[in-house]
Scaffold this motif. Structure first.
Motif, PDB file in Angstrom:
ATOM      1  N   ILE A  28      -2.797   0.823  -3.597  1.00 24.53           N
ATOM      2  CA  ILE A  28      -3.483  -0.480  -3.703  1.00 24.53           C
ATOM      3  C   ILE A  28      -4.876  -0.380  -3.089  1.00 24.53           C
ATOM      4  O   ILE A  28      -5.877  -0.816  -3.682  1.00 24.53           O
ATOM      5  N   ALA A  29      -4.950   0.204  -1.901  1.00 20.06           N
ATOM      6  CA  ALA A  29      -6.228   0.289  -1.195  1.00 20.06           C
ATOM      7  C   ALA A  29      -7.227   1.156  -1.948  1.00 20.06           C
ATOM      8  O   ALA A  29      -8.399   0.794  -2.092  1.00 20.06           O
ATOM      9  N   ALA A  30      -6.770   2.316  -2.429  1.00 21.30           N
ATOM     10  CA  ALA A  30      -7.686   3.222  -3.132  1.00 21.30           C
ATOM     11  C   ALA A  30      -8.255   2.561  -4.373  1.00 21.30           C
ATOM     12  O   ALA A  30      -9.458   2.682  -4.669  1.00 21.30           O
ATOM     13  N   TYR A  31      -7.406   1.859  -5.108  1.00 26.48           N
ATOM     14  CA  TYR A  31      -7.856   1.195  -6.333  1.00 26.48           C
ATOM     15  C   TYR A  31      -8.797   0.033  -6.004  1.00 26.48           C
ATOM     16  O   TYR A  31      -9.849  -0.136  -6.642  1.00 26.48           O
ATOM     17  N   ALA A  32      -8.423  -0.762  -4.997  1.00 32.71           N
ATOM     18  CA  ALA A  32      -9.216  -1.953  -4.670  1.00 32.71           C
ATOM     19  C   ALA A  32     -10.600  -1.574  -4.161  1.00 32.71           C
ATOM     20  O   ALA A  32     -11.616  -2.132  -4.610  1.00 32.71           O
ATOM     21  N   TRP A  33     -10.669  -0.620  -3.223  1.00 32.92           N
ATOM     22  CA  TRP A  33     -11.967  -0.292  -2.643  1.00 32.92           C
ATOM     23  C   TRP A  33     -12.766   0.691  -3.495  1.00 32.92           C
ATOM     24  O   TRP A  33     -13.835   1.137  -3.113  1.00 32.92           O
ATOM     25  N   GLY A 175      -9.397   9.557   1.023  1.00 36.22           N
ATOM     26  CA  GLY A 175      -9.472   9.388   2.474  1.00 36.22           C
ATOM     27  C   GLY A 175      -8.813   8.149   3.022  1.00 36.22           C
ATOM     28  O   GLY A 175      -9.013   7.821   4.200  1.00 36.22           O
ATOM     29  N   VAL A 176      -8.018   7.449   2.228  1.00 38.98           N
ATOM     30  CA  VAL A 176      -7.370   6.221   2.704  1.00 38.98           C
ATOM     31  C   VAL A 176      -6.515   6.481   3.943  1.00 38.98           C
ATOM     32  O   VAL A 176      -6.444   5.658   4.862  1.00 38.98           O
TER      33      VAL A 176
END
Length: 642
Positions: A28-33, A175-176
């Motif tokens: 989720i984080a990698a896609y969102a940011w 790098g998440v």
């Protein structure tokens, strides 16, 4: 000023030093940011992953705009508790729940007033859409998201379109998780790998995949992620594909895992979920991983041996003759296999289930069978009212138990639903079937009476079904025996689904819980002398020639792995080793009266019962590590002169 977004994917707490990297939250984080608008307007705060006390967890959150939770059976109640505390502390914060424990309805919103939105299905794109909608305070165009607006609950508008995987950013490579790895240097992190998403099957008990079409991640991305795991010393890699080996390219993936292991020593174990219908791809993958010591065995999945059950659950199995040939092929190569069954499926009876277990033995599966209780997942067909009513399914809510980890939920107990009755199997029969399963697994697959069961089948025409029914009846025939007390304790725990911890636990084997068959074996190995004293009359009741029975008893006892062993020398007046090895390979030959000396150098020494339980049972049972004659050991069989 940027607003803060936090994500939470709370782990099963195996120990203070062992945890899974929160892969779903990382995706989720990698896609969102990777989205410019999100990157410009929002900060990614911590990804919460440890099951710490809730009042400690909330201290990690400062001025949140949104907190997103990944929900499954092992963290649902914890998520509710933490989310409610966040809402009280920060009333304007938006709470978003997603993951497999979120049904395709608004039930969670109705029962949890502190939750603001539910993401149904894959989360990456939906989460980004929700964040952007929240920024504008306009949720009207959302798809696959149920939410609150103006005091009302708005059900999701469904969009069946799938996220393209071609350019999906990697949470590892971007790098998440770098900060997490630096902040927790003492944790042995385990990792999850996806090479594809989707499943072409529609098994009624399963909610694994949201799409039937398989979509593949680019090979370059997969290899970069494996490289990252290897360089970051990830010891255990779990491959979350529903059907690893379904594509020939998966051989290339396995080879790259082996290459990274040879280069850096990591990953040490690669554990895929293999494709339902095993073929040449899986054989090649299994051989490759096994030869290089990075496997835990190959799954030959069945779930049920009953044609009626298979029709009810929408599944088709391997032909049993083909399965038997596969078993022999794997055995000849020294590759451990295990077969999975599920107890409690619609249409299963006590007789069909127990005969199914024994049918797998007849087909050559002597290494390992894993029997799962049928769990009810909210998005599976089995959980839907029409299906439930059609098959008379009744389930009970069971406190989540600590299998292979200490029972420490930090004040928040988790639960899951287990099928205990159908129109074809009563609760009483279900308990009885559980006991038959525990008996067969602990004595056959973990090895305590495997030699006697096989010998009785081939030489005395005692079927496996009769052997283990007779054994179970024998166990419960004398309340004064040690073995009765052990199995009666397991039976009582099995019956009491509402209050029981539903696992075996003894501090001798560490603070963790064990599946009943594992616990039964550990207890019997620890009480070895009492066990064989209790079993003596049963063994002699089989009608085996006394000289053979006595010699086989010594051989059987000697081949059970125990702590503090390095090298074994087993002398016998009969060539038992080759007799059983031939049967495993599907090439029966009569037992020879021939003096033999079996010399075994064990691959790994274990010097305590706690280490034994971890290394031999937890890590090793699927490759028959409980038996000293398993293929991983260095074995020399010499025929001696008379």
């Amino acid at each position: 000023m940027k607003k803060n977004i936090y994500l939470a994917q709370i782990n099963v707490a195996y120990s203070d030093r062992l945890a899974y990297i929160p892969y779903a939250a990382g995706c989720i984080a990698a896609y969102a940011w990777n989205d410019p608008e999100i990157k410009e307007n929002f900060n990614l705060g911590d990804i919460l992953f440890l099951r710490e006390k809730v009042d400690e967890a909330i201290k990690r959150i400062k001025d949140p705009f949104i907190v997103g939770f990944s929900c499954y059976i092992w963290n649902m109640e914890y998520n509710r508790t933490l989310a409610e505390m966040i809402k009280k502390e920060y009333p304007e914060c938006l709470i978003v729940f997603g993951g497999h424990n979120i049904p395709f309805n608004t039930e969670v919103l109705e029962n949890s007033p502190f939750v603001d939105a539910l993401i149904h299905g894959e989360g990456e794109r939906c989460f980004v859409d929700y964040v952007k909608a929240a920024q504008k305070n306009d949720f009207s165009s959302l798809k696959n998201i149920s939410y609150r607006a103006n005091g009302k609950i708005i059900p999701a508008t469904e969009d069946k379109g799938c996220l393209a995987l071609d350019n999906l950013p990697s949470p590892y490579a971007t790098g998440v998780f770098d900060k997490m790895m630096a902040d927790y240097p003492l944790i042995d992190f385990q990792a999850t790998l996806e090479t594809n998403r989707g499943c072409p099957y529609s098994c009624a008990f399963c909610d694994w995949c949201f799409t039937e079409k398989i979509r593949y991640f680019p090979m370059d991305k997969i290899k970069k992620e494996i490289e990252w795991m290897s360089e970051n010393k990830i010891s255990y890699c779990y491959c979350a594909d529903a059907n690893f080996g379904i594509s020939s390219r998966d051989i290339e993936v396995a080879q790259f895992v082996v290459d990274c292991n040879k280069k850096n020593g990591y990953p040490q174990i690669f554990k895929p979920c293999y494709a339902k219908n095993s073929d040449e791809n899986i054989f090649e993958i299994g051989k490759l991983l096994n030869k290089n010591g990075v496997d835990k065995g190959v799954t030959l999945a069945y779930q049920s041996m009953s044609p009626t059950v298979l029709e009810n659950i929408g599944r088709k199995n391997l032909d049993i003759d083909y399965y038997s040939r596969l078993n022999a092929l794997y055995s000849a190569e020294g590759i451990p296999t295990y077969t999975e069954l599920i107890l409690g499926l619609p249409g299963e009876t006590y007789e069909s289930f127990c005969n199914g277990l024994c049918g797998l033995l007849e087909a050559g599966q002597h290494n390992s069978i894993t029997v799962y209780t049928c769990q009810v997942y909210c998005n599976s067909p089995l959980a839907q009212p029409d299906y439930k009513n059609k098959y008379g399914i009744r389930w009970e809510r069971v406190p989540l138990h600590g299998i292979h980890y200490p029972v420490n939920f930090n004040g928040v107990q988790e639960y899951y639903d287990v099928v205990v009755e159908t129109k074809d199997m009563s609760k009483e029969e279900w308990v009885k079937a559980n006991m038959f399963s525990v008996c067969l697994q602990s004595f056959h697959h973990l090895g305590l009476l495997r030699c006697f069961a096989i010998y009785s089948r081939f030489e005395k025409e005692i079927s496996y079904f009769d052997f283990y029914n007779r054994l179970l009846n024998y166990i419960f025939s004398d309340e004064s025996k040690y073995i009765y007390k052990l199995f009666n304790m397991i039976k009582n725990k099995t019956e009491d689904t509402r209050n029981s911890d539903w696992c075996y636990q003894n501090d001798i084997f560490s603070k963790v819980g064990w599946y009943f068959e594992e616990g039964a074996f550990l207890d019997m190995a620890y009480n070895f002398d009492a066990l064989w004293e209790d079993l003596k009359d049963f063994i002699y009741s089989l009608g085996i020639d006394r000289e053979i029975a006595d010699s086989l008893l010594e051989y059987q006892k000697s081949t059970i792995r125990m702590p503090n062993q390095e090298k074994l020398v087993i002398d016998s007046p009969f060539d038992f080793y080759n007799y059983f090895e031939n049967i495993y390979k599907g090439d029966y030959a009569p037992l020879k009266k021939q003096k033999t000396r079996l010399t075994i150098e064990l691959e790994k020494k274990v010097d305590s019962w706690a280490v034994y339980a971890r290394e031999i049972i937890w890590f090793g049972k699927r490759r028959s590590a409980t038996i000293c004659t398993n293929p991983r050991e260095k074995i020399e069989c010499a025929l001696l002169q008379e």
